[in-house]
Design a protein around this motif. Structure first.
Motif, mmCIF file in Angstrom:
data_model
loop_
_atom_site.group_PDB
_atom_site.id
_atom_site.type_symbol
_atom_site.label_atom_id
_atom_site.label_comp_id
_atom_site.label_asym_id
_atom_site.label_seq_id
_atom_site.Cartn_x
_atom_site.Cartn_y
_atom_site.Cartn_z
ATOM 1 N N ALA A 55 0.747 -1.150 0.047
ATOM 2 C CA ALA A 55 -0.243 0.162 -0.015
ATOM 3 C C ALA A 55 0.801 1.379 -0.102
ATOM 4 C CB ALA A 55 -0.774 0.027 1.237
ATOM 5 N N ALA A 56 1.850 1.291 0.842
ATOM 6 C CA ALA A 56 2.994 2.453 0.927
ATOM 7 C C ALA A 56 3.424 2.525 -0.397
ATOM 8 C CB ALA A 56 3.959 2.088 1.923
ATOM 9 N N ARG A 61 6.912 6.965 1.646
ATOM 10 C CA ARG A 61 6.415 5.648 1.561
ATOM 11 C C ARG A 61 7.070 4.934 2.860
ATOM 12 N NH1 ARG A 61 8.767 5.525 -4.716
ATOM 13 N NH2 ARG A 61 6.689 6.195 -5.607
ATOM 14 N N ILE A 62 8.197 5.442 3.307
ATOM 15 C CA ILE A 62 8.650 4.585 4.548
ATOM 16 C C ILE A 62 7.683 5.037 5.639
ATOM 17 C CG2 ILE A 62 10.332 4.897 6.411
ATOM 18 C CD1 ILE A 62 12.312 4.950 4.036
ATOM 19 N N SER A 63 7.044 6.487 5.740
ATOM 20 C CA SER A 63 6.361 6.759 6.760
ATOM 21 C C SER A 63 5.023 6.241 6.634
ATOM 22 C CB SER A 63 6.058 8.330 6.636
ATOM 23 O OG SER A 63 5.277 8.688 7.653
ATOM 24 N N HIS A 64 4.485 6.114 5.504
ATOM 25 C CA HIS A 64 2.854 5.427 5.189
ATOM 26 C C HIS A 64 2.982 3.887 5.510
ATOM 27 C CE1 HIS A 64 1.767 8.647 1.923
ATOM 28 N NE2 HIS A 64 2.196 9.213 3.200
ATOM 29 N N PHE A 65 4.262 3.507 5.369
ATOM 30 C CA PHE A 65 4.536 2.007 5.809
ATOM 31 C C PHE A 65 4.014 1.885 7.402
ATOM 32 C CE2 PHE A 65 7.303 -1.124 7.748
ATOM 33 C CZ PHE A 65 6.822 -2.265 7.190
ATOM 34 N N ARG A 88 12.682 -11.132 2.794
ATOM 35 C CA ARG A 88 12.149 -10.348 1.498
ATOM 36 C C ARG A 88 11.987 -9.025 1.848
ATOM 37 N NH1 ARG A 88 9.246 -14.121 -0.431
ATOM 38 N NH2 ARG A 88 7.362 -13.400 0.620
ATOM 39 N N LEU A 89 10.937 -8.695 3.020
ATOM 40 C CA LEU A 89 10.505 -7.466 3.344
ATOM 41 C C LEU A 89 11.673 -6.730 3.710
ATOM 42 C CD1 LEU A 89 8.007 -5.682 4.228
ATOM 43 C CD2 LEU A 89 8.173 -6.590 6.305
ATOM 44 N N ASP A 90 12.528 -7.057 4.586
ATOM 45 C CA ASP A 90 13.787 -6.464 4.859
ATOM 46 C C ASP A 90 14.610 -5.826 3.741
ATOM 47 O OD1 ASP A 90 15.696 -5.741 7.079
ATOM 48 O OD2 ASP A 90 17.112 -6.743 5.767
ATOM 49 N N ARG A 91 14.607 -6.600 2.691
ATOM 50 C CA ARG A 91 15.331 -6.207 1.467
ATOM 51 C C ARG A 91 14.549 -5.165 0.756
ATOM 52 N NH1 ARG A 91 16.215 -11.685 0.572
ATOM 53 N NH2 ARG A 91 14.336 -12.016 -0.802
ATOM 54 N N GLU A 92 13.104 -5.230 0.906
ATOM 55 C CA GLU A 92 12.305 -4.006 0.131
ATOM 56 C C GLU A 92 12.483 -2.953 0.774
ATOM 57 O OE1 GLU A 92 8.937 -6.379 0.174
ATOM 58 O OE2 GLU A 92 9.163 -6.999 -1.934
ATOM 59 N N LEU A 93 12.544 -2.837 2.280
ATOM 60 C CA LEU A 93 12.745 -1.763 3.055
ATOM 61 C C LEU A 93 13.932 -1.057 3.056
ATOM 62 C CD1 LEU A 93 10.575 -2.985 6.380
ATOM 63 C CD2 LEU A 93 9.782 -1.396 4.573
ATOM 64 N N ARG A 94 14.875 -1.858 2.837
ATOM 65 C CA ARG A 94 16.261 -1.263 2.640
ATOM 66 C C ARG A 94 16.442 -0.485 1.238
ATOM 67 N NH1 ARG A 94 20.783 -5.885 4.677
ATOM 68 N NH2 ARG A 94 19.773 -6.756 6.214
ATOM 69 N N ALA A 95 15.953 -1.162 0.160
ATOM 70 C CA ALA A 95 15.955 -0.636 -1.113
ATOM 71 C C ALA A 95 15.229 1.208 -0.772
ATOM 72 C CB ALA A 95 15.030 -1.424 -1.855
ATOM 73 N N LEU A 96 13.960 0.957 -0.142
ATOM 74 C CA LEU A 96 13.492 2.254 0.137
ATOM 75 C C LEU A 96 14.037 3.359 0.750
ATOM 76 C CD1 LEU A 96 9.809 1.688 1.359
ATOM 77 C CD2 LEU A 96 10.642 2.866 -0.642
ATOM 78 N N VAL A 97 14.910 2.823 1.774
ATOM 79 C CA VAL A 97 15.898 3.718 2.514
ATOM 80 C C VAL A 97 17.194 4.184 1.388
ATOM 81 C CG1 VAL A 97 17.698 3.947 4.308
ATOM 82 C CG2 VAL A 97 15.473 2.750 4.722
ATOM 83 N N PHE A 138 16.641 -0.469 12.912
ATOM 84 C CA PHE A 138 16.045 0.570 13.928
ATOM 85 C C PHE A 138 14.702 0.684 14.081
ATOM 86 C CE2 PHE A 138 14.574 4.992 13.706
ATOM 87 C CZ PHE A 138 14.723 5.175 15.263
ATOM 88 N N PHE A 139 13.990 0.985 12.734
ATOM 89 C CA PHE A 139 12.669 1.315 12.945
ATOM 90 C C PHE A 139 11.652 0.052 12.847
ATOM 91 C CE2 PHE A 139 13.187 2.096 8.295
ATOM 92 C CZ PHE A 139 12.322 1.173 7.633
ATOM 93 N N MET A 140 12.379 -1.030 12.378
ATOM 94 C CA MET A 140 11.527 -2.364 12.584
ATOM 95 C C MET A 140 11.545 -2.694 13.974
ATOM 96 S SD MET A 140 9.638 -2.785 10.050
ATOM 97 C CE MET A 140 9.169 -4.581 10.205
#
Length: 221
Positions: A94-95, A105-109, A147-156, A176-178
């Motif tokens: 959704a984010a 997108r990070i904030s929305h997530f 898989r989710l971790d890789r996607e969030l790292r890509a966002l950062v 940190f944020f997770m």
């Protein structure tokens, strides 16, 4: 026991009974009722000291009835982690559609995920029990988490490239944020002074601020 605590237990039990009577909704409602009841029971005594009898009591059903749907605490633990990672994946999807920039997108997530886990799972301290699952279930959940971790790292990384945040290690930023979000299960109470959506907004604001040392405005409303 306070009135709000009693009401919450009655809501869980009602959801279980409704699941027994509605074949179309039975499976998902049964899982959610189990996880919410187990989360409360595990929160009082811990995963290893809580029995299926106590979880059955939380659901206001007999132990033989409970055994029709679950055979062990490990099954309940897996369901809790399965539901949690599914909500994280849905929040990420959704984010990616709603945010205009990587930091948005990070904030929305973060806001969406916190709102989902607090409203659906309630107090679920059992999320801190990871390696008490069977090795097979642990591997299944770990694959999805990785898989989710890789996607969030890509966002950062995208946020760094866009100049929204200062250069940093994406791996540590996600840890940190997770870590902050997953730690909510240790203290959140459905009948506490702050509701899930409010906590979600505050956490999203803190995460955005911590990742945005440049002082730029990254969020729109």
């Amino acid at each position: 026991m306070g009135d709000s605590d009693t009401d919450f237990r009655e809501m869980i039990a009602d959801g279980w009974r409704e699941a027994l009577n509605d074949s179309e909704r039975k499976q998902e409602m049964r899982r959610l009722s189990l996880v919410r009841a187990a989360g409360r029971a595990f929160g009082r005594k811990g995963f290893h000291k809580t029995t299926l009898d106590e979880i059955a009591t939380e659901l206001s059903v007999t132990k033989p009835m409970l055994y029709r749907y679950v055979k062990s605490k490990q099954e309940i633990l897996y369901e809790c982690h399965r539901i949690a990672i599914s909500m994280a994946e849905e929040a990420h999807s959704a984010a990616m559609l709603s945010g205009r920039t990587p930091l948005e997108r990070i904030s929305h997530f973060a806001e969406d995920y916190v709102a989902r886990i607090t409203s659906t799972l309630g107090s679920c301290v059992v999320l801190t029990e990871f390696f008490s699952m069977t090795p097979e279930d642990t591997a299944r959940i770990q694959t999805r988490r990785a898989r989710l971790d890789r996607e969030l790292r890509a966002l950062v990384s995208d946020a760094i490239d866009a100049g929204e945040i200062a250069p940093c290690d994406p791996k540590l930023a996600v840890f940190f944020f997770m870590g902050a979000i997953n730690g909510i299960s240790r203290w959140f109470m459905a009948d506490g002074p702050m509701e899930g959506p409010e906590i979600a907004r505050v956490f999203a604001a803190h995460i955005t601020a911590s990742l945005n040392p440049t002082g730029k405005t990254a969020l729109a409303g």
